[in-house]
Structure formats: C-alpha cells, structure tokens
Design a protein around this motif. Structure first.
Motif, PDB file in Angstrom:
ATOM      1  N   TYR A 287      -2.627  -7.668  -7.383  1.00  0.00           N
ATOM      2  CA  TYR A 287      -3.975  -7.726  -6.811  1.00  0.00           C
ATOM      3  C   TYR A 287      -4.236  -6.550  -5.878  1.00  0.00           C
ATOM      4  CZ  TYR A 287      -8.040  -9.494  -4.314  1.00  0.00           C
ATOM      5  OH  TYR A 287      -9.288  -9.627  -3.758  1.00  0.00           O
ATOM      6  N   ALA A 288      -3.257  -6.214  -5.039  1.00  0.00           N
ATOM      7  CA  ALA A 288      -3.463  -5.152  -4.062  1.00  0.00           C
ATOM      8  C   ALA A 288      -3.480  -3.772  -4.706  1.00  0.00           C
ATOM      9  CB  ALA A 288      -2.372  -5.217  -2.990  1.00  0.00           C
ATOM     10  N   ASN A 289      -2.703  -3.582  -5.763  1.00  0.00           N
ATOM     11  CA  ASN A 289      -2.588  -2.251  -6.355  1.00  0.00           C
ATOM     12  C   ASN A 289      -3.511  -2.033  -7.545  1.00  0.00           C
ATOM     13  OD1 ASN A 289      -0.144  -0.595  -5.149  1.00  0.00           O
ATOM     14  ND2 ASN A 289       0.458  -2.742  -5.152  1.00  0.00           N
ATOM     15  N   SER A 290      -4.091  -3.069  -8.104  1.00  0.00           N
ATOM     16  CA  SER A 290      -4.979  -2.871  -9.251  1.00  0.00           C
ATOM     17  C   SER A 290      -6.210  -2.080  -8.860  1.00  0.00           C
ATOM     18  CB  SER A 290      -5.385  -4.222  -9.847  1.00  0.00           C
ATOM     19  OG  SER A 290      -5.994  -5.044  -8.864  1.00  0.00           O
TER      20      SER A 290
ATOM     21  N   LYS B 205       1.153   2.598 -12.698  1.00  0.00           N
ATOM     22  CA  LYS B 205       1.455   1.815 -13.897  1.00  0.00           C
ATOM     23  C   LYS B 205       2.706   0.970 -13.696  1.00  0.00           C
ATOM     24  CE  LYS B 205       2.602   2.302 -18.800  1.00  0.00           C
ATOM     25  NZ  LYS B 205       2.682   3.237 -19.949  1.00  0.00           N
ATOM     26  N   TYR B 206       3.741   1.558 -13.151  1.00  0.00           N
ATOM     27  CA  TYR B 206       5.002   0.838 -12.997  1.00  0.00           C
ATOM     28  C   TYR B 206       4.933  -0.193 -11.865  1.00  0.00           C
ATOM     29  CZ  TYR B 206       6.480   4.621 -16.010  1.00  0.00           C
ATOM     30  OH  TYR B 206       6.580   5.507 -17.052  1.00  0.00           O
ATOM     31  N   ILE B 207       4.107   0.064 -10.866  1.00  0.00           N
ATOM     32  CA  ILE B 207       3.907  -0.934  -9.813  1.00  0.00           C
ATOM     33  C   ILE B 207       3.259  -2.183 -10.393  1.00  0.00           C
ATOM     34  CG2 ILE B 207       2.700  -1.423  -7.660  1.00  0.00           C
ATOM     35  CD1 ILE B 207       2.925   1.550  -6.995  1.00  0.00           C
TER      36      ILE B 207
ATOM     37  N   GLY C 253       0.801  -1.223   0.000  1.00  0.00           N
ATOM     38  CA  GLY C 253       0.000   0.000   0.000  1.00  0.00           C
ATOM     39  C   GLY C 253       0.831   1.268   0.000  1.00  0.00           C
ATOM     40  N   ARG C 254       2.112   1.162   0.327  1.00  0.00           N
ATOM     41  CA  ARG C 254       2.991   2.333   0.363  1.00  0.00           C
ATOM     42  C   ARG C 254       3.711   2.571  -0.958  1.00  0.00           C
ATOM     43  NH1 ARG C 254       5.935   1.128   6.232  1.00  0.00           N
ATOM     44  NH2 ARG C 254       4.003   0.886   7.435  1.00  0.00           N
ATOM     45  N   PHE C 255       3.626   1.612  -1.865  1.00  0.00           N
ATOM     46  CA  PHE C 255       4.347   1.741  -3.129  1.00  0.00           C
ATOM     47  C   PHE C 255       3.933   2.972  -3.938  1.00  0.00           C
ATOM     48  CE2 PHE C 255       5.214  -3.113  -3.360  1.00  0.00           C
ATOM     49  CZ  PHE C 255       6.139  -2.971  -2.344  1.00  0.00           C
ATOM     50  N   PRO C 256       2.633   3.351  -3.982  1.00  0.00           N
ATOM     51  CA  PRO C 256       2.249   4.522  -4.790  1.00  0.00           C
ATOM     52  C   PRO C 256       2.897   5.833  -4.354  1.00  0.00           C
ATOM     53  CG  PRO C 256       0.326   3.177  -4.310  1.00  0.00           C
ATOM     54  CD  PRO C 256       1.452   2.619  -3.493  1.00  0.00           C
ATOM     55  N   LYS C 257       3.444   5.871  -3.139  1.00  0.00           N
ATOM     56  CA  LYS C 257       4.139   7.085  -2.703  1.00  0.00           C
ATOM     57  C   LYS C 257       5.454   7.277  -3.443  1.00  0.00           C
ATOM     58  CE  LYS C 257       2.283   6.959   2.019  1.00  0.00           C
ATOM     59  NZ  LYS C 257       2.647   6.905   3.461  1.00  0.00           N
TER      60      LYS C 257
END
Length: 201
Positions: free
Chosen positions: A67-70, A22-24, A13-17
């Motif tokens: 799955y978590a970031n879609s 798209k890259y995630i 959940g912290r990756f979008p920061k």
C-alpha cells in the motif's frame, strides 16, 4: 497487527533507496500470499496462534509494504503532465476494489455456509463450546476458508501482473526532463542564428 503495520510504515519509505519499486512490491505481495495460505488452516481455536495470528502478522506487514509503495512506484514513472489523472484513477481503483472485493468475499462465504448443515448453529457456538468437535469447527469454517482461497487467487494474479508488466528499466523522469530541456535550448539557439560555439554547447 496494527503495531506491526505501523512499525513497517516508518521504514517503508526508505526501501526505494536500496531496491527497485518492482521488487519491493513483489516482496510485499509474497508476504501477503504466505499469510493468505495460512488463513484457511486456522479453522479451530487451538490453531489460532499457529496459523491465524501468524497470518495476520505477516499479512499486515506485506500489505503495508504494498500500500505504501504502490503510489510511490506509480508516480515515480508518471509524467508530471498526467500525474493528476493517474492519481485520480489510482484512488478510484482503490475504492472500487475495496467495495467489489468485500462484496465478493461476503458472497462466497455466505453461499458456502448456506450449503453446510451444522448440528449446532453458529450463533450457539459461544455457549456450547464443550460440545463442538474438531470436525464441526472445520465444517463451520468452510465458507471463510473458501473466501481466503479466493483472495489467494487475486493476490497471485496481482503478483503475476507486477512480475510481467512492471518494467524497471524505464528512464528516470528527471533525466528525461533534463534531456528535453537541453534539446529545446539547442533548438532555440539554432533558430536565432547562434554562433558555432553556442551550438556546440
């Protein structure tokens, strides 16, 4: 595998920061592609740790990221007015894709296995392990290997779609909403005959 997926779910959940959505998704799909490439080669007991376990570990990490970031990525670019409809379509696609995917994989595996004539039936493998040669293991694994190649093709199409159709330069929804609110305020002031100073603001 479950532990690895659980560990990555804590941080995903912290990756979008740090990275665009798209890259995630592309990173998660790339891990899944790597794992699926390894699976067809896990065709014997002595290849499990080298190919099977490694593939399941990497694949679990990749699919958990996807799955978590879609859903996060979808609702990040979805206007609030249609968020409910988009969520319903997304959940319907998940359920339908699972059902159709499982049916397709099972059909491919069964159809390939029916064409293979094994000297020892698969049901007798556990009791006759000392009689099974490397070639027999490969022959018995052909159906599952074919289904994994099918999954690899599906993942490749998904990665290509994300790469081509997912745009990262769309305006932020909150910024877009604030612009609309500002324009509406200016229009209301002009309609009531506000002063020049009010119109400038």
């Amino acid at each position: 595998m479950g532990i690895a997926a659980w560990l990555i779910s804590i941080f995903t959940g912290r990756f979008p920061k740090y990275l665009p959505h798209k890259y995630i998704l592309l990173i998660g799909l790339a891990l899944s592609v790597i794992a699926t490439i390894l699976l067809p080669f896990a065709d014997a007991p002595n290849t499990y740790w080298r190919f099977g376990f490694t593939a399941f570990l990497i694949g679990s990490l990749g699919m958990m990221v996807v799955y978590a970031n879609s859903s996060i990525a979808i609702f990040h670019y979805t206007p609030p007015s249609v968020a409910g409809t988009v969520g319903a379509v997304f959940n319907c696609a998940l359920q339908l894709g699972s059902a159709v995917g499982l049916a397709a994989v099972s059909s491919i595996t069964t159809s390939v296995d029916e064409k293979s004539h094994l000297e020892i039936p698969i049901t007798e493998f556990p009791s006759r392990l000392h009689e099974i040669s490397k070639g027999l293991w490969k022959q018995a694994y052909k159906g599952r290997a074919a289904s994994y190649w099918f999954l690899l093709a599906i993942l490749g199409v998904e990665a290509l779609c994300v790469l081509v159709f997912f745009k990262v330069d769309l305006p932020n929804q909150s910024h877009h909403g604030s612009e609309e609110k500002t324009n509406d305020t200016k229009l209301d002031i002009e309609n009531v005959g506000g002063t020049p100073k009010e119109k400038q603001t």
